[in-house]
Write an enzyme that holds these catalytic residues in place. Structure first.
Site, mmCIF file in Angstrom:
data_model
loop_
_atom_site.group_PDB
_atom_site.id
_atom_site.type_symbol
_atom_site.label_atom_id
_atom_site.label_comp_id
_atom_site.label_asym_id
_atom_site.label_seq_id
_atom_site.Cartn_x
_atom_site.Cartn_y
_atom_site.Cartn_z
ATOM 1 N N ASP A 1 0.794 -1.151 -0.150
ATOM 2 C CA ASP A 1 0.106 -0.101 0.010
ATOM 3 C C ASP A 1 0.849 1.305 -0.086
ATOM 4 O OD1 ASP A 1 -1.997 -1.636 0.279
ATOM 5 O OD2 ASP A 1 -2.833 -1.131 2.181
ATOM 6 N N SER B 1 -36.904 -2.908 -14.956
ATOM 7 C CA SER B 1 -36.541 -3.831 -13.586
ATOM 8 C C SER B 1 -36.821 -5.326 -13.958
ATOM 9 C CB SER B 1 -37.558 -3.451 -12.518
ATOM 10 O OG SER B 1 -39.072 -3.531 -12.860
ATOM 11 N N LEU B 2 -36.829 -6.058 -13.062
ATOM 12 C CA LEU B 2 -36.969 -7.408 -13.167
ATOM 13 C C LEU B 2 -38.192 -7.894 -12.571
ATOM 14 C CD1 LEU B 2 -33.365 -8.807 -12.303
ATOM 15 C CD2 LEU B 2 -34.513 -8.956 -14.778
ATOM 16 N N GLU C 1 -27.511 -15.949 -11.261
ATOM 17 C CA GLU C 1 -26.453 -15.164 -10.718
ATOM 18 C C GLU C 1 -27.274 -14.620 -9.295
ATOM 19 O OE1 GLU C 1 -26.338 -11.692 -13.287
ATOM 20 O OE2 GLU C 1 -25.967 -13.145 -15.058
ATOM 21 N N LYS D 1 -28.479 -11.748 -6.919
ATOM 22 C CA LYS D 1 -29.074 -10.368 -6.934
ATOM 23 C C LYS D 1 -28.460 -9.460 -5.949
ATOM 24 C CE LYS D 1 -33.643 -8.125 -7.550
ATOM 25 N NZ LYS D 1 -33.240 -7.127 -6.921
ATOM 26 N N ASP E 1 -27.759 -6.149 -3.724
ATOM 27 C CA ASP E 1 -28.464 -5.216 -3.137
ATOM 28 C C ASP E 1 -28.115 -4.093 -2.772
ATOM 29 O OD1 ASP E 1 -31.082 -4.507 -2.102
ATOM 30 O OD2 ASP E 1 -31.021 -5.611 -0.382
ATOM 31 N N ARG F 1 -29.655 4.888 -12.193
ATOM 32 C CA ARG F 1 -31.182 4.260 -13.115
ATOM 33 C C ARG F 1 -32.232 5.425 -13.280
ATOM 34 N NH1 ARG F 1 -34.944 -0.130 -13.179
ATOM 35 N NH2 ARG F 1 -36.978 0.981 -12.373
ATOM 36 N N GLU G 1 -24.209 -3.075 -10.329
ATOM 37 C CA GLU G 1 -24.664 -2.628 -8.981
ATOM 38 C C GLU G 1 -23.538 -2.090 -8.162
ATOM 39 O OE1 GLU G 1 -27.896 -3.345 -8.999
ATOM 40 O OE2 GLU G 1 -28.618 -3.118 -7.020
ATOM 41 N N TYR H 1 -24.214 -7.014 -16.745
ATOM 42 C CA TYR H 1 -24.867 -6.704 -18.021
ATOM 43 C C TYR H 1 -24.396 -5.915 -18.841
ATOM 44 C CZ TYR H 1 -29.560 -6.231 -20.566
ATOM 45 O OH TYR H 1 -30.492 -6.379 -21.422
ATOM 46 N N LYS I 1 -36.621 -13.709 -5.137
ATOM 47 C CA LYS I 1 -36.199 -13.112 -3.962
ATOM 48 C C LYS I 1 -36.105 -14.184 -2.747
ATOM 49 C CE LYS I 1 -36.297 -8.837 -3.773
ATOM 50 N NZ LYS I 1 -37.113 -7.590 -3.918
ATOM 51 N N CYS J 1 -46.951 10.386 29.884
ATOM 52 C CA CYS J 1 -45.370 10.241 29.777
ATOM 53 C C CYS J 1 -44.736 9.302 30.732
ATOM 54 C CB CYS J 1 -44.772 11.735 29.728
ATOM 55 S SG CYS J 1 -42.866 11.452 29.578
ATOM 56 N N CYS K 1 -42.375 11.415 33.061
ATOM 57 C CA CYS K 1 -42.990 12.670 33.922
ATOM 58 C C CYS K 1 -44.483 12.661 34.237
ATOM 59 C CB CYS K 1 -42.166 14.050 33.252
ATOM 60 S SG CYS K 1 -43.146 14.372 31.807
ATOM 61 N N CYS L 1 -44.850 14.252 24.414
ATOM 62 C CA CYS L 1 -44.829 14.653 25.633
ATOM 63 C C CYS L 1 -44.527 16.170 25.661
ATOM 64 C CB CYS L 1 -43.684 13.983 26.655
ATOM 65 S SG CYS L 1 -43.564 14.752 27.966
ATOM 66 N N CYS M 1 -39.349 17.452 31.549
ATOM 67 C CA CYS M 1 -39.413 16.093 31.434
ATOM 68 C C CYS M 1 -37.984 15.624 31.263
ATOM 69 C CB CYS M 1 -40.210 15.785 30.194
ATOM 70 S SG CYS M 1 -40.191 13.982 29.897
HETATM 71 S S1 IVH Z 1 -29.919 -7.962 -14.707
HETATM 72 C C1 IVH Z 1 -33.205 -6.096 -17.814
HETATM 73 N N1 IVH Z 1 -28.533 -8.863 -12.866
HETATM 74 O O1 IVH Z 1 -32.117 -5.842 -9.763
HETATM 75 C C2 IVH Z 1 -32.533 -6.550 -16.383
HETATM 76 N N2 IVH Z 1 -30.065 -7.024 -12.197
HETATM 77 O O2 IVH Z 1 -35.045 -5.415 -10.401
HETATM 78 C C3 IVH Z 1 -31.350 -5.900 -16.219
HETATM 79 N N3 IVH Z 1 -29.761 -6.482 -9.820
HETATM 80 O O3 IVH Z 1 -32.075 -2.807 -11.504
HETATM 81 C C4 IVH Z 1 -30.685 -6.307 -14.842
HETATM 82 N N4 IVH Z 1 -28.503 -7.970 -9.452
HETATM 83 O O4 IVH Z 1 -30.327 -3.099 -9.840
HETATM 84 C C5 IVH Z 1 -29.683 -7.982 -12.924
HETATM 85 N N5 IVH Z 1 -27.382 -10.053 -11.169
HETATM 86 C C6 IVH Z 1 -28.320 -8.986 -11.661
HETATM 87 C C7 IVH Z 1 -28.700 -8.164 -10.526
HETATM 88 C C8 IVH Z 1 -29.749 -7.173 -10.889
HETATM 89 C C9 IVH Z 1 -29.059 -7.039 -8.916
HETATM 90 C C10 IVH Z 1 -30.854 -5.361 -9.891
HETATM 91 C C11 IVH Z 1 -30.693 -4.274 -10.741
HETATM 92 C C12 IVH Z 1 -32.088 -4.392 -11.389
HETATM 93 C C13 IVH Z 1 -32.677 -4.807 -10.301
HETATM 94 C C14 IVH Z 1 -34.099 -5.465 -11.442
#
Ligand code: IVH
Length: 667
Positions: free
Chosen positions: A31, A80-81, A110, A112, A114, A133, A170, A223, A309, A403, A406, A421, A427
């Site tokens: 480092d 979104s998915l 894969e 997901k 968060d 996004r 992400e 992606y 999920k 309360c 008091c 209160c 108090c």
């Molecule tokens: S693919 C068209 N892969 O989940 C699909 N999304 O609800 C493009 N996310 O907005 C997304 N892990 O923020 C993809 N391995 C993964 C992911 C992922 C988390 C999130 C992402 C997306 C949301 C979809």
């Protein structure tokens, strides 16, 4: 080698070290060596501003220039998915794909992640733009902040990447960073982030990229988009992307049948707890891009992918009783006391119930068997009741009417969920809470005093309100338990020093409801001293930008209370500042209009933030680094040698603190 060549060589070398450290996890230098090379590069870059590169590794440290984010339209909308919560729904998805394609297919499985999603644009192997996004169609351009994330390559490795492409992923705050950040925030009495996702998205939206750099965000990419991708396979493309320097999770797998998909889900439902970042499910994607095109999209999400999920971890336990906490502002918060239960690796004894509405909507009874969930939040919450296990004679929990500290009656204001209160003058938790707020860092910043000492002084009858602090004597404190002469002297010195705190912070420290730091500044600017403020009318208050009815009412109520008037009077007599200083809060001028000013060094009269505010108030711009456009440098003591040299080489004037204050003085 010329200095320009040296810069190029260092940039290349540092990009490579970053890649080895953050992507491959196998650094080849210490480092210290890394920092040394970085320092060398920064110095050389400072000498050669003409050789600027928007992708230099030195930008990883961020800059303190403030910027509002520009909105940018996405080339491809960020969809979104579809979510599923059961294995049966996963099987339905698989079956739908099988029927639609009517040929062999692979599913890429894969994690997901968060965090908060990001779209990165690369041109000729260089990161050119990073966009959040947003609403899916347009997002914020957060390129400068994203450049501070070490696992995102600024310049790509290897070859074979398209001339222009987009990669999405992400941005995450690793658990360890999240925990450290929250404990620091706790110490500074700042609000905590509920989970790493909020912390990551909050950090990404900070205006100051130097702070973003300190927060140590991470990113996984998942992606790839563009007209000319290397192969037809999503998985294969991501492996290619990993070779170009992107951080691609090595948890990705291809599955050839439903059983393999289920195996992946079962494995990671348990193993994910060992990952360094938060995940909340599994994403399943049809691997072939040709097949993806065939399946297409609905209005909101692709038909070729789905998210499974994970169930938030839950535990069933008994509600023993509900107790109530009273905060500084008098808000009464109900807390569920639970039979201790093991949940996600910790023992849970208490859960927040927030307010009376939540208790009513859960229809909670004493002795109920309740479900508690952590779901990424630090404080667990009660999500449901198993009424079949309810003891027959149990009573519903009704909110208390007085309360617990008091005994004063509680009130609930219109449009608010909280109970208060109203006995704000006597108090105990309100008194102590107000004193703790008063002494906190962003308010009077009284060093040496903390919540425990405040409690001790209060118990001993030494203080009843904030003005009592200024009447404390060394002999009162010295004789207390665990209090040596040295700490006592420190405390008194801290209190003495607080008399220099500017009026806007004193006003914030008073703890008037709805008067936070920003409102306090606005009030000081408009009213200049406490007497004018205390006698201001409702109309005069609401005439100020961003001061609405609610704030105005609260200010009027505060100053019409006799005890508050007396308290302010005593503070003033003790020497606490009750009026705007000569420079601060002066109405705006255009004395610095058109000037770009860099602040450097340590100052005697004001903090850096105050100087920034002063520059802006007088029409100037505060810039983070020296360039040809810099008008002058406002220099305090110990200005950095590289800055000094750069200023000299560009012939930029250096203005001392006193000269600067003279410059903005009104005639
Ligand atoms: S693919 C068209 N892969 O989940 C699909 N999304 O609800 C493009 N996310 O907005 C997304 N892990 O923020 C993809 N391995 C993964 C992911 C992922 C988390 C999130 C992402 C997306 C949301 C979809």
């Amino acid at each position: 080698m010329t200095e320009i060549e040296q810069i190029d060589r260092l940039r290349e070398e540092l990009h490579l070290h970053n890649y080895r450290y953050y992507i491959l996890n196998s650094p080849t230098v210490s480092d210290q060596e890394f920092d040394h090379l970085m320092c060398e590069l920064q110095e050389l870059e400072a000498r050669h501003p003409e050789h600027y590169d928007g992708n230099s590794p030195s930008l990883r440290v961020g800059s303190d220039i403030n910027k509002d984010f520009r909105q940018v339209e996405h080339h491809y909308p960020m969809l979104s998915l579809g979510n599923t919560y059961s294995e049966a729904e996963v099987a339905d998805f698989y079956e739908r794909i099988r029927k639609s394609l009517n040929e062999d297919f692979e599913i890429c499985c894969e994690m997901k992640f968060d965090g908060t999603s990001i779209s990165l644009i690369y041109e000729d192997g260089k990161l050119v733009q990073a966009v959040t996004r947003g609403d899916g169609v347009r997002g914020d351009d957060v390129t400068d902040n994203v450049k501070t994330i070490r696992s995102i390559p600024l310049v790509l490795h290897g070859e074979g990447y398209p001339t222009r492409f987009e990669i999405r992923g992400e941005i995450l705050m690793p658990w360890t960073v999240f925990e450290r950040l929250n404990s620091e925030r706790e110490q500074r009495e700042e609000p905590l982030f509920a989970n790493p996702r909020n912390a990551a998205s909050g950090t990404l939206k900070l205006q100051n990229s130097a702070v973003v750099a300190e927060r140590k965000l991470d990113a996984y990419l998942y992606y790839l988009l563009g007209p000319e991708l290397p192969t037809d396979g999503h998985y294969e493309n991501m492996q290619e992307a990993a070779r170009w320097g992107f951080k691609v999770s090595d948890t990705m797998r291809k599955a050839n049948n439903l059983q393999e998909v289920m195996d992946f889900i079962h494995y990671w439902d348990v193993e994910r707890k060992k990952l360094p970042v938060a995940t909340d499910g599994i994403v399943l994607k049809v691997n072939s891009l040709r097949q993806q095109r065939h399946l297409g999209y609905t209005a909101k999400s692709p038909r070729w992918a789905i998210a499974y999920k994970f169930q938030a971890e839950q535990a069933l336990t008994r509600l023993l009783k509900v107790t109530y906490q009273v905060g500084r502002t008098g808000i009464v918060t109900p807390v569920a006391n639970l039979q201790p239960v093991q949940l996600s690796g910790t023992v849970v004894r208490r859960a927040s119930l927030h307010n009376a509405d939540i208790i009513a909507s859960l229809d909670l009874h004493v002795g109920d068997s309740v479900y508690v969930e952590k779901g990424g939040e630090i404080i667990p919450k009660i999500t449901g009741v198993d009424t079949s296990l309810r003891p027959t004679d149990s009573e519903p929990i009704g909110f208390i009417s007085v309360c617990p500290e008091c005994g004063s009656p509680l009130v609930r204001y219109e449009d608010e969920a909280a109970h208060y209160c109203t006995n704000d003058t006597s108090c105990p938790p309100q008194i102590k809470g107000r004193i703790e707020h008063f002494i906190s860092r962003r308010a009077m910043n009284i060093e040496g005093l903390g919540p425990e000492t405040v409690d001790q002084f209060f118990q001993e009858g030494l203080i009843h309100d904030v003005a009592d602090l200024y009447a404390l004597k060394i002999e009162d404190i010295c004789q207390l338990d665990r209090m040596g002469e040295k700490s006592a002297t420190n405390i008194l010195q801290g209190i003495e020093r607080s008399k220099e705190v500017p009026f806007e912070r004193v006003l914030f420290a008073l703890g008037i409801r709805f008067v936070g730091e920003t409102v306090a500044k606005k009030l000081v600017k408009a009213f200049r001293n406490i007497d004018t403020l205390a006698s201001a009318s409702f109309e005069a208050l609401t005439a100020i930008d961003e001061i609405g009815e609610k704030i105005a009412q609260s200010i009027l109520a505060y100053f019409s209370n006799e005890q508050n008037q007396e308290l302010v009077g005593r503070l003033r007599t003790s020497g606490v500042c009750m009026e705007a200083s000569a420079e601060m809060g002066n109405s705006c001028t255009d004395r610095l209009s058109g000037q770009s000013i860099v602040i450097s060094g340590v100052f005697a009269h004001h903090s850096r933030d105050e100087y920034k505010a002063l520059i802006e108030r007088h029409g100037g711009k505060n810039a983070g680094s020296i360039s040809r456009k810099t008008s002058f440098i406002l220099a305090g003591d110990n200005m950095g040698p590289s800055k000094l040299e750069k200023a000299k080489s560009l012939c930029i004037p250096i203005v001392s603190e006193d000269d600067f204050l003279q410059m903005i003085q009104e005639d």
